[in-house]
Motif scaffolding. Structure first.
Motif, mmCIF file in Angstrom:
data_model
loop_
_atom_site.group_PDB
_atom_site.id
_atom_site.type_symbol
_atom_site.label_atom_id
_atom_site.label_comp_id
_atom_site.label_asym_id
_atom_site.label_seq_id
_atom_site.Cartn_x
_atom_site.Cartn_y
_atom_site.Cartn_z
ATOM 1 N N VAL A 6 0.800 -1.240 0.282
ATOM 2 C CA VAL A 6 0.341 -0.036 0.089
ATOM 3 C C VAL A 6 1.237 1.309 -0.367
ATOM 4 C CG1 VAL A 6 -1.932 1.668 0.955
ATOM 5 C CG2 VAL A 6 -2.028 -1.134 0.824
ATOM 6 N N THR A 7 1.751 1.291 0.708
ATOM 7 C CA THR A 7 3.137 2.176 0.854
ATOM 8 C C THR A 7 3.791 2.430 -0.626
ATOM 9 O OG1 THR A 7 3.322 2.125 3.442
ATOM 10 C CG2 THR A 7 5.293 2.914 1.506
ATOM 11 N N ALA A 8 4.314 1.613 -1.408
ATOM 12 C CA ALA A 8 4.625 1.799 -2.508
ATOM 13 C C ALA A 8 2.599 2.261 -3.594
ATOM 14 C CB ALA A 8 4.791 0.243 -3.021
ATOM 15 N N LEU A 9 1.802 1.756 -3.932
ATOM 16 C CA LEU A 9 0.898 2.276 -3.991
ATOM 17 C C LEU A 9 0.918 3.284 -3.725
ATOM 18 C CD1 LEU A 9 -1.437 -0.871 -4.323
ATOM 19 C CD2 LEU A 9 -0.026 0.264 -6.105
ATOM 20 N N VAL A 10 0.531 4.433 -2.271
ATOM 21 C CA VAL A 10 0.284 5.565 -2.027
ATOM 22 C C VAL A 10 1.449 6.791 -2.326
ATOM 23 C CG1 VAL A 10 -0.793 6.581 -0.471
ATOM 24 C CG2 VAL A 10 -1.941 4.500 -1.291
#
Length: 153
Positions: free
Chosen positions: A55-59
Motif C-alpha cells: 500500500v505504501t508503494a502504491l500511495v
C-alpha cells in the motif's frame, strides 16, 4: 497374553502418528500449539507487513526511492500490487498453518522464502527493516519445518 494386545495397539498408534505426519490429508490438528502456531502467527504478521509495504508503494511511490541504482524495482505500482496480493496470501496461509493444515506448511515455507528474497530489494534502502523481515522469514521457515511433539501439529 495381555501384553500382546497392548503391543498391537502401540503399533497401530505409531502407524497413525506416522500417517498424520506424512501430511497425506489435511485434517485439523486441534488447538494451535508450539512452533506451528508461532510460525503461522508470524507468517500472518509478515503478510500484514507486506500489505502495508504494498500500500505504501502504491500511495507514496517516492517513499522507497533512494537513488536510481540502489533499489531494484521496475515499476512501483506493479511492485505495490505484488506485495499486497502476496501479503494477503501470506495471511491466509498463516491462518491455515495455525490450524495445522498440511498444505499450509509447504506453501508457507515457499512464501517465507520468497518474502526473504523480496526484501533483499529493500536492503540498501531500509537495512534494519529488511534484515528484521528476513530474520522473521527464516524463523517462519524453521517453525514450519520442525516437527512438533505428537498430537501438537
Amino acid at each position: 497374553m495381555t501384553s500382546e494386545p497392548s503391543a498391537g495397539r502401540t503399533e497401530q498408534r505409531a502407524g497413525t502418528a506416522h500417517s498424520t505426519w506424512a501430511l497425506a490429508g489435511s485434517p485439523p490438528a486441534g488447538a494451535p500449539t508450539g512452533w506451528l502456531a508461532f510460525a503461522g502467527s508470524m507468517l500472518g504478521l509478515l503478510g500484514i507487513f507486506n500489505i502495508i509495504t504494498g500500500v505504501t508503494a502504491l500511495v507514496r511511490p517516492g517513499y522507497f526511492l533512494v537513488a536510481p541504482t540502489r533499489l531494484l524495482v521496475f515499476n512501483y505500482p506493479v511492485w505495490g500490487w505484488i506485495w499486497v496480493v502476496f501479503g494477503l496470501v501470506q495471511v491466509a496461509v498463516g491462518i491455515g498453518a495455525v490450524y495445522g493444515r498440511g498444505w499450509a506448511r509447504f506453501i508457507g515455507i515457499d512464501l517465507a522464502a520468497l518474502c526473504a528474497i523480496g526484501h533483499l530489494v529493500f536492503l540498501t534502502a531500509f537495512p534494519l527493516w529488511s534484515v528484521l523481515v528476513i530474520a522473521l522469514s527464516v524463523m517462519v521457515i524453521y517453525g514450519l519445518v520442525v516437527r512438533s511433539p505428537a498430537g501438537h501439529g
